[in-house]
Design a protein around this motif. Structure first.
Motif, PDB file in Angstrom:
ATOM      1  N   GLY A 238      14.343   3.974  15.628  1.00  0.00           N
ATOM      2  CA  GLY A 238      13.947   2.683  16.182  1.00  0.00           C
ATOM      3  C   GLY A 238      14.811   2.237  17.350  1.00  0.00           C
ATOM      4  O   GLY A 238      14.496   1.264  18.021  1.00  0.00           O
TER       5      GLY A 238
ATOM      6  N   ILE B 268       5.143   7.537   5.398  1.00  0.00           N
ATOM      7  CA  ILE B 268       4.717   7.753   6.784  1.00  0.00           C
ATOM      8  C   ILE B 268       3.196   7.850   6.855  1.00  0.00           C
ATOM      9  O   ILE B 268       2.577   7.348   7.787  1.00  0.00           O
ATOM     10  N   SER B 269       2.579   8.455   5.847  1.00  0.00           N
ATOM     11  CA  SER B 269       1.132   8.663   5.947  1.00  0.00           C
ATOM     12  C   SER B 269       0.322   7.501   5.392  1.00  0.00           C
ATOM     13  O   SER B 269      -0.888   7.465   5.590  1.00  0.00           O
TER      14      SER B 269
ATOM     15  N   PRO C  44       6.875   4.936   9.449  1.00  0.00           N
ATOM     16  CA  PRO C  44       7.822   5.932   9.957  1.00  0.00           C
ATOM     17  C   PRO C  44       9.280   5.526   9.770  1.00  0.00           C
ATOM     18  O   PRO C  44      10.140   6.398   9.596  1.00  0.00           O
ATOM     19  N   LEU C  45       9.584   4.231   9.770  1.00  0.00           N
ATOM     20  CA  LEU C  45      10.990   3.810   9.642  1.00  0.00           C
ATOM     21  C   LEU C  45      11.487   4.019   8.212  1.00  0.00           C
ATOM     22  O   LEU C  45      12.480   4.712   7.985  1.00  0.00           O
TER      23      LEU C  45
ATOM     24  N   GLY D  76       0.929   2.622   7.639  1.00  0.00           N
ATOM     25  CA  GLY D  76       0.040   2.210   8.740  1.00  0.00           C
ATOM     26  C   GLY D  76       0.695   1.366   9.803  1.00  0.00           C
ATOM     27  O   GLY D  76       0.126   1.162  10.866  1.00  0.00           O
ATOM     28  N   GLY D  77       1.888   0.843   9.561  1.00  0.00           N
ATOM     29  CA  GLY D  77       2.619   0.083  10.567  1.00  0.00           C
ATOM     30  C   GLY D  77       3.950   0.760  10.848  1.00  0.00           C
ATOM     31  O   GLY D  77       4.237   1.835  10.308  1.00  0.00           O
ATOM     32  N   ALA D  78       4.776   0.107  11.664  1.00  0.00           N
ATOM     33  CA  ALA D  78       6.053   0.710  12.049  1.00  0.00           C
ATOM     34  C   ALA D  78       6.954   0.940  10.833  1.00  0.00           C
ATOM     35  O   ALA D  78       7.809   1.820  10.841  1.00  0.00           O
TER      36      ALA D  78
ATOM     37  N   ARG E 176       0.835  -1.204   0.000  1.00  0.00           N
ATOM     38  CA  ARG E 176       0.000   0.000   0.000  1.00  0.00           C
ATOM     39  C   ARG E 176       0.875   1.261   0.000  1.00  0.00           C
ATOM     40  O   ARG E 176       0.633   2.201  -0.753  1.00  0.00           O
TER      41      ARG E 176
END
Lengths: 136, 222
Positions: free
Chosen positions: B122, B74-75, B83-84, B78-80, B45
């Protein structure tokens, strides 16, 4: 401290239901009187479990009264997404802070403190203090 | 040394989107062993959104392209991983500034800054069974793209015996051993796509170094 604009509170969880329930619980436990603005940003926009930076940004804008916004997050991507947004600088209102606190207890402490007129530092400290309430 | 423009970054990210879509079920399968079984669908996605965003409003410089792609991840992930990987691309984009063209050495440095950003966000180091196990050796090998691909694949494979120390998998303790880390696996795909883009550029340009190793681009060697 009654005239000052209140600190806003954003609750970020992987689950929309958890974020909304904790917001209601905190409001219920915070008692009567005028409550500081609180918004839930749970789950993804399509309803699934996860984190949405757009929902977080919208929630932060909604509760921002100019006195800062305290964000509490549950774990994993919720925490990382808020941190990544803060690192960018322009995705959240000025004086938005990720508060290091347990999610449920911290939300109650944050809302009580913010509703009593505490500033952002006081709200963050009260929420963080919730880590020290041992249960055994 | 090859010069890299916005088009090169776009081709890299498009190749990454294809690789992630092709391997989405494998990534989710890996994630179901030690995570929450959403890594493949989340990555698919996110990277599909990156391709769509870049096609819609293509930035004209490589740094801007990376920053837009990072923000999109990031937007939308939906999971970690959102942002990583978002921080990886965004930090790299910031390091490149607004220059319309950068050489391979600068791109390598920027990607190293990106991986530093991931490790810092992280709190992960090599050996924690995360993306960093594939990413750090890969960006250390740059600007040798085929060596970076190999380092990423070896780094990912080396996560199998490790015990996870970060993320949800860390709750499993010793039960996390014996499984390939899904984040390291997707990181190897991302680096492989970068090597593919560089190899394709070398073939098209004819004069770039490293073209002899371009065979991997077509071989689907994962």
């Amino acid at each position: 401290m009654t005239e000052r604009a209140p600190v806003g509170i954003v609750l970020v969880s992987h689950s929309a239901e958890v974020a909304e329930s904790v917001a209601r619980l905190a409001a219920g436990l915070a008692g009567g009187g005028q409550l500081a603005p609180t918004a839930a940003a749970g789950g993804r926009r399509d309803g699934g479990f996860g984190t949405s930076s757009e929902l977080i940004a919208e929630a932060a804008r909604r509760v921002d009264r100019g006195a800062g916004v305290a964000v509490l997050a549950d774990l994993g991507s919720a925490v990382l997404t808020v941190q990544a947004m803060l690192a960018e600088g322009d995705e959240l209102p000025r004086d938005t802070r990720l508060v290091d606190a347990p999610f449920v207890e911290g939300a109650v402490a944050a809302l009580v403190t913010a509703s009593a007129g505490g500033d952002l530092a006081a709200v963050a400290a009260a929420a963080g203090d919730a880590y020290t309430f041992r249960k055994t | 040394m090859a010069q890299r423009d916005a088009e090169f970054i776009r081709r890299w990210l498009e190749a990454a989107a294809e690789a992630v879509a092709r391997d989405a079920s494998r990534l989710t399968e890996l994630d179901s062993a030690i995570g929450d079984a959403d890594h493949g669908s989340n990555m698919r996605r996110g990277f599909a959104a990156v391709v769509a965003t870049l096609a819609d409003q293509p930035p004209t410089d490589p740094g801007g392209t990376l920053r837009v792609a990072g923000r999109t991840l990031i937007s939308t992930v939906g999971g970690a991983a959102g942002p990583l990987y978002g921080t990886l691309l965004r930090s790299a984009g910031k390091a490149l500034g607004d220059d319309p063209v950068v050489d391979d050495e600068r791109l390598a440095e920027a990607l190293r800054a990106g991986v530093d950003g991931v490790a810092s966000l992280g709190g992960a180091a090599v050996g924690d069974k995360t993306m960093v196990d594939a990413l750090l050796p890969a960006v250390s090998a740059l600007p040798d793209y085929p060596a970076a691909r190999q380092a990423a694949e070896e780094g990912a494979a080396a996560t199998v015996p490790l015990r996870a120390r970060k993320g949800r998998a860390s709750y499993l303790g010793d039960r996390s051993t014996g499984h390939l880390d899904p984040g390291a696996a997707s990181s190897a795909l991302l680096i492989g796509a970068l090597a593919d883009a560089a190899a394709a550029g070398a073939e098209a340009g004819g004069a770039e170094a490293g073209g002899a190793e371009a065979g991997g681009a077509e071989a689907g060697d994962d």
